[in-house]
Design a protein around this motif. Structure first.
Motif, PDB file in Angstrom:
ATOM      1  N   MET A   1      54.363 -19.849 -33.121  1.00  0.00           N
ATOM      2  CA  MET A   1      53.195 -20.577 -32.157  1.00  0.00           C
ATOM      3  C   MET A   1      52.408 -19.122 -31.695  1.00  0.00           C
ATOM      4  O   MET A   1      52.779 -18.342 -30.875  1.00  0.00           O
ATOM      5  CB  MET A   1      53.631 -21.232 -31.934  1.00  0.00           C
ATOM      6  CG  MET A   1      52.987 -22.228 -30.867  1.00  0.00           C
ATOM      7  SD  MET A   1      54.305 -23.027 -29.178  1.00  0.00           S
ATOM      8  CE  MET A   1      55.163 -24.339 -30.939  1.00  0.00           C
ATOM      9  N   THR A   2      50.557 -19.776 -31.632  1.00  0.00           N
ATOM     10  CA  THR A   2      49.908 -19.248 -30.644  1.00  0.00           C
ATOM     11  C   THR A   2      49.876 -19.385 -29.400  1.00  0.00           C
ATOM     12  O   THR A   2      49.583 -20.405 -29.085  1.00  0.00           O
ATOM     13  CB  THR A   2      48.498 -18.821 -31.735  1.00  0.00           C
ATOM     14  OG1 THR A   2      49.050 -18.578 -33.177  1.00  0.00           O
ATOM     15  CG2 THR A   2      47.841 -18.406 -31.161  1.00  0.00           C
ATOM     16  N   PRO A   3      49.785 -18.736 -28.350  1.00  0.00           N
ATOM     17  CA  PRO A   3      49.483 -19.037 -26.906  1.00  0.00           C
ATOM     18  C   PRO A   3      48.011 -19.488 -26.638  1.00  0.00           C
ATOM     19  O   PRO A   3      47.060 -20.073 -27.163  1.00  0.00           O
ATOM     20  CB  PRO A   3      49.304 -18.180 -26.401  1.00  0.00           C
ATOM     21  CG  PRO A   3      50.266 -16.851 -27.040  1.00  0.00           C
ATOM     22  CD  PRO A   3      49.634 -16.715 -28.801  1.00  0.00           C
ATOM     23  N   LEU A   4      48.445 -20.967 -26.243  1.00  0.00           N
ATOM     24  CA  LEU A   4      46.521 -21.343 -25.660  1.00  0.00           C
ATOM     25  C   LEU A   4      46.053 -20.863 -24.385  1.00  0.00           C
ATOM     26  O   LEU A   4      44.754 -21.005 -24.698  1.00  0.00           O
ATOM     27  CB  LEU A   4      47.623 -23.007 -25.517  1.00  0.00           C
ATOM     28  CG  LEU A   4      46.503 -24.345 -24.670  1.00  0.00           C
ATOM     29  CD1 LEU A   4      45.467 -24.076 -25.990  1.00  0.00           C
ATOM     30  CD2 LEU A   4      47.267 -24.967 -23.648  1.00  0.00           C
ATOM     31  N   LEU A   5      46.981 -20.059 -23.338  1.00  0.00           N
ATOM     32  CA  LEU A   5      45.707 -19.582 -23.039  1.00  0.00           C
ATOM     33  C   LEU A   5      46.560 -17.841 -23.338  1.00  0.00           C
ATOM     34  O   LEU A   5      48.075 -17.578 -22.651  1.00  0.00           O
ATOM     35  CB  LEU A   5      46.016 -20.026 -21.478  1.00  0.00           C
ATOM     36  CG  LEU A   5      45.808 -18.861 -20.077  1.00  0.00           C
ATOM     37  CD1 LEU A   5      44.151 -19.165 -20.227  1.00  0.00           C
ATOM     38  CD2 LEU A   5      45.710 -20.107 -18.868  1.00  0.00           C
ATOM     39  N   GLN A   6      45.916 -16.666 -22.871  1.00  0.00           N
ATOM     40  CA  GLN A   6      46.894 -15.673 -22.907  1.00  0.00           C
ATOM     41  C   GLN A   6      46.026 -14.645 -22.181  1.00  0.00           C
ATOM     42  O   GLN A   6      44.683 -14.595 -21.119  1.00  0.00           O
ATOM     43  CB  GLN A   6      45.957 -14.675 -24.017  1.00  0.00           C
ATOM     44  CG  GLN A   6      47.267 -15.245 -25.604  1.00  0.00           C
ATOM     45  CD  GLN A   6      46.653 -14.409 -26.638  1.00  0.00           C
ATOM     46  OE1 GLN A   6      45.792 -14.654 -27.033  1.00  0.00           O
ATOM     47  NE2 GLN A   6      47.490 -13.208 -26.889  1.00  0.00           N
ATOM     48  N   GLN A  64      42.705 -20.423 -26.288  1.00  0.00           N
ATOM     49  CA  GLN A  64      43.268 -20.733 -27.298  1.00  0.00           C
ATOM     50  C   GLN A  64      42.151 -20.096 -28.945  1.00  0.00           C
ATOM     51  O   GLN A  64      41.473 -19.668 -29.240  1.00  0.00           O
ATOM     52  CB  GLN A  64      41.901 -22.286 -27.955  1.00  0.00           C
ATOM     53  CG  GLN A  64      42.453 -23.568 -27.591  1.00  0.00           C
ATOM     54  CD  GLN A  64      41.995 -24.522 -27.703  1.00  0.00           C
ATOM     55  OE1 GLN A  64      40.874 -24.731 -27.469  1.00  0.00           O
ATOM     56  NE2 GLN A  64      43.311 -25.357 -27.348  1.00  0.00           N
ATOM     57  N   GLY A  65      42.101 -18.705 -28.146  1.00  0.00           N
ATOM     58  CA  GLY A  65      41.825 -17.033 -29.009  1.00  0.00           C
ATOM     59  C   GLY A  65      40.466 -17.085 -28.202  1.00  0.00           C
ATOM     60  O   GLY A  65      40.311 -15.794 -29.257  1.00  0.00           O
ATOM     61  N   GLU A  66      39.680 -17.438 -27.744  1.00  0.00           N
ATOM     62  CA  GLU A  66      38.302 -17.515 -27.716  1.00  0.00           C
ATOM     63  C   GLU A  66      38.322 -16.795 -26.281  1.00  0.00           C
ATOM     64  O   GLU A  66      38.738 -17.318 -25.258  1.00  0.00           O
ATOM     65  CB  GLU A  66      37.721 -18.351 -27.930  1.00  0.00           C
ATOM     66  CG  GLU A  66      36.136 -18.189 -27.697  1.00  0.00           C
ATOM     67  CD  GLU A  66      35.799 -19.768 -28.175  1.00  0.00           C
ATOM     68  OE1 GLU A  66      33.679 -19.786 -27.658  1.00  0.00           O
ATOM     69  OE2 GLU A  66      36.013 -20.290 -28.615  1.00  0.00           O
ATOM     70  N   SER A  67      37.832 -15.435 -25.447  1.00  0.00           N
ATOM     71  CA  SER A  67      38.177 -15.132 -24.756  1.00  0.00           C
ATOM     72  C   SER A  67      36.632 -16.078 -23.439  1.00  0.00           C
ATOM     73  O   SER A  67      35.688 -16.695 -24.017  1.00  0.00           O
ATOM     74  CB  SER A  67      36.858 -13.532 -24.485  1.00  0.00           C
ATOM     75  OG  SER A  67      36.563 -12.830 -23.131  1.00  0.00           O
ATOM     76  N   VAL A  68      37.480 -16.068 -22.046  1.00  0.00           N
ATOM     77  CA  VAL A  68      36.442 -16.373 -21.150  1.00  0.00           C
ATOM     78  C   VAL A  68      35.700 -15.989 -20.250  1.00  0.00           C
ATOM     79  O   VAL A  68      34.905 -16.079 -20.081  1.00  0.00           O
ATOM     80  CB  VAL A  68      37.678 -17.790 -20.629  1.00  0.00           C
ATOM     81  CG1 VAL A  68      37.604 -19.132 -21.599  1.00  0.00           C
ATOM     82  CG2 VAL A  68      38.561 -17.356 -20.010  1.00  0.00           C
ATOM     83  N   LEU A  69      36.234 -14.473 -20.581  1.00  0.00           N
ATOM     84  CA  LEU A  69      35.433 -14.235 -19.221  1.00  0.00           C
ATOM     85  C   LEU A  69      33.991 -13.449 -19.698  1.00  0.00           C
ATOM     86  O   LEU A  69      33.272 -13.347 -21.536  1.00  0.00           O
ATOM     87  CB  LEU A  69      36.285 -12.219 -19.101  1.00  0.00           C
ATOM     88  CG  LEU A  69      37.176 -12.458 -19.453  1.00  0.00           C
ATOM     89  CD1 LEU A  69      38.090 -10.091 -19.063  1.00  0.00           C
ATOM     90  CD2 LEU A  69      37.619 -12.995 -16.984  1.00  0.00           C
TER      91      LEU A  69
END
Length: 91
Positions: A1-6, A64-69
């Motif tokens: 399972m892929t993390p929602l938030l990393q 969801q796999g997309e950087s927020v920075l």
């Protein structure tokens, strides 16, 4: 399972003062996580880094796999990350 938030190795300094250092965790769909610590331990600093109010000195945050920075707070909110402030009120 892929993390929602990393969150990987987030650190934030205020001059010589440490805001938070080397914070890492994965949050998976359906999980609930709490952040606990004494006053001044970096809880608000971490949350402010997650929602774009502060830019961490090091580390990465992906939702969801997309950087927020590098995104503005309203863009991060539109992705699905938000922060709710505690407002003490009398019933």
């Amino acid at each position: 399972m892929t993390p929602l938030l990393q969150v990987e190795s987030i650190a934030k300094m205020y001059g010589a003062r440490i805001g938070c250092t080397d914070v890492s965790f994965d949050l998976y769909p359906g999980e609930v996580m709490g952040i606990v610590g004494e006053s001044g331990s970096g809880k608000s600093t971490l949350l402010n880094c997650l929602v774009g109010k502060l830019i961490p000195d090091t580390g990465s945050v992906a939702f969801q796999g997309e950087s927020v920075l590098g995104r503005k707070p309203h863009e991060i909110n539109q992705m699905g990350i938000s922060r709710v402030f505690q407002t003490p009120e009398i019933f």
